[in-house]
Motif scaffolding. Sequence first.
Motif: not given
Length: 692
Positions: A292-296
Motif C-alpha cells: 500500500q502506498g496511500d495513507l489512510c
Amino acid sequence: MRTMRTILAVIISSMLSFMASATETITSPNSNVITPAPSRIVVGDGMLDASRSLNLYIEGDLATDDLRRLSAAAADCGIDLRVAKRLPRKDYLRLSLDSQAELGAEGYALRINEQGVAIAASNPAGLYYGLQSLKAYIAHSLQLPYVYIEDAPRFEYRGILVDISRHFRTKEFLMRQIDVMAGLKMNRLHLHLTDAAGWRIEVESYPELTRYAAWRKPATWKEWWYGDRGHVWEGTDGAYGGYLTKQDARDIVAYAADRYITVIPEIEMPGHSDEVLATYPELRCTQLPERQGDLCVGKEATFEMMQAILGEIIEIFPSEYIHIGGDEASKGSWTECDDCRRRMQEEGLESVDELQSYMIHRIEAWLNERGRQIIGWDEILEGGLAPNATVMSWRGEEGGLAAAAAGHNVVMSPHGYCYIDAPQDAPYSQPESIGGYLPLEKVYSYDPAPATMSEDVARYILGVQANLWAEFIVTDEHYEHMLWPRAIAIAEIGWSAPENRNYDLFRERAVKIVDRMIEAGYSPFDLKNEIGNRPESKQPIEHLARGKKVEYLYPSRYYAPKYAAAWDATLTDGLRGTWTYADERWQGFLGRGGVDVIIDMEEVTTIHSIAADFMQICGPGVFMPCLVEIAVSVDGQNYTKIADIEHEVIVDELPSFKNFGWQGEVEARYIRYKAHRSSFSGFLFVDEIVVN
Ligand code: ACM
Ligand code: ZN
C-alpha cells in the motif's frame, strides 16, 4: 552627507545623460553575455578596466543580513574590491537600495561607465541579481563594456525540483547546485524529500522515518524497485541511504536565502507514501498483504502524524509555500478500508477523489492557520481544489490552465518540456534513463504563458520549474549531467521576455556556462558535443509509398490511441520517428497481434526495397519484433512472401533502433508488412514503411 533622494537624483540623471549618448543594441560583441537574457541593454562606447580594484560602496536602508549577503556577492564577482566608507569619485562598485526604483520586486538597473559600476534596485534581491549580471561580464572579460541595463523577471517563480528520495544527495551537493541557480537568477529550490524509495528529512516526533524508511539494501533505485522494495534499519550492514538532519536542512535554507533562493520542502501525501506505511504499518488502510502506498484518509492518526511532521517542517523551512505532493495516489486501498468508508459516509464524500480532496482541504486549512500556503501536483484538482491551493501542473498544462481559470496560482512544469529526467541527446550516447528525448532546444521552446493565453488566465501563472526525478540517477555526476544545461533554459524561460529570447544566442551562452562549470569541477552535459535528433527524423523522406493508403488488418487496427501519431496515415506520411516514441511519429501497438498492414500502391509498381524501423526501450516495455514477414500481391488476393526476417529480442539498458526490410526486384501493387511481437509483453513501435 547627501540624502538618499539627492543621491538617486544623481544616479538617474547620470543614467539619462549616459543613455542619451548610447546606441541601443544587443549585437555588440559583449552584449550576449548575461543569462538569462536581460530586458534591455544599451551599449555605450568605451570600456571600464576592472583589472584594477574597485571601491565597494553600499547605500540604502539595508538589513544586516542583506548587507552581509550583498557584500559577499560583490566579493564573489571576480574583481579586487576595497570597501569604501564614502562614495568615491571613480572606480566604484556602487549598490543603491532605492525604494522608488520602479523595477519590480526583483528588478535592477546596472550602469557601467568611466566612473565605475552602479547597481540600483528597490529590493536587495534586485541588487543581488545586478551583481550576477556584473559577474557574467567579468567572467567574460575584465574589460567591462559601458552599458546601461534595465532588467526584471517575467515570472516570480523560477525553480528546480531536486529529488533526493530515490537516491540521497548531501547538503554539500545541494549547495553546489544552489550556487549555479543563484548565478542564473533562479529563486526556488523544490526538495522532493519523501517518496517510496526513501524518507530524507529528520522528524523528531516520528524518528523511525529516518531510522528505517531512509535506508534500503540496494544502492540503486532500479534494483530496489525490481526487488522487494523493502527498507532496513539505519546501521544495517551495507545499508544504502541517508537523510538531512534538521541542522543540514537549516544550513541549506540559510545558504539558499543568502542567494535569494527559497527552499520549498515537499512532503508527499496521500500517495507515494509506501515508506511511511512500511515504517508505521498501523496506518495502512487494511492489513491485507499487498503493498500500500496511500495513507489512510479514514484514520485520525494519519492527520496527527502529517500535522506533527508539517509542524516540524515549517519550523525549519520559512517558505510560504509548502508542497504536499498529491500526485498519483492509486486510491485502491481506500475502498477496502472500513475507516475510509466511514470517513466518506460521515463527510458525504461520493468518490475516492473527494476523499483525497478532503485530506488536502484539511491539510491546507491547518497550514493556512499557521501562515503557510499549500502547493500540490495537479491531481489535487480531482475531487475539488482546496480554496487557496497553488497547482503545479505536470501531466501537461491542462491542470494548470483549469486551476488558473478558477483563480488559483499555478506553476507550470509540464512533463513534455520540464521533465529533465529524459535523455537530452541521442539515447545511445547517454546514461540509462527513464526514456524519451528532451533536448535543450525543446526545453527552451517552452512558454508558460504564450500570447494565445487569455490575460485572465496568464495572470495566475507564477512561473516555471524543471523537475529532475532520480530513479535512474545514482551518482552526483549523473545528476549534474541531467540538470545542466537544461535547467539554464528554465532559468531563461522564467526570467526573459519572449521578445528577448533567441535559441541561437542562448545556446552560445549556455556552451560557455557549461565550459566554466566543467572548469569548476561540475559535470554538466557537454553541450559542444551534442549529437542532436535522430538523423532520419530531420527531413521528410520521399519514397514510392508516401501518401499511399494503408489498411490495418485485425487486430493491428487497434493500435494504441495514445500512440496513434497521424492515425492511419502514419506509416506512409514521410515522417520518420525521432529518438522518442512519444513524438507523434512512431506508432505504438499493444496487446494481441503485432503490426499487420497492407499498403496499396494504386498500380502495379516495380519495387526494389521495403523496410521499416522499430525501436526498443525495455524500461517502459517497448520491444523489437521477433519476426517480420513481407509479402506482395498484384491483385490483392494472392500474396507471395518475399521476406521472413527473424530477430532474437534481447533485453538491454539503452534504447536501440533496427531496420527490418527486404531488397530485390518485384512487380506488385499490394505490400503486406507484418511484424510479430516477441514473448516480452509490451509495445511494438514502428515508423515509416519506406518503399523504393
Ligand atoms: C509527478 O511526476 N508524479 C509529479
Ligand atoms: Zn483507509
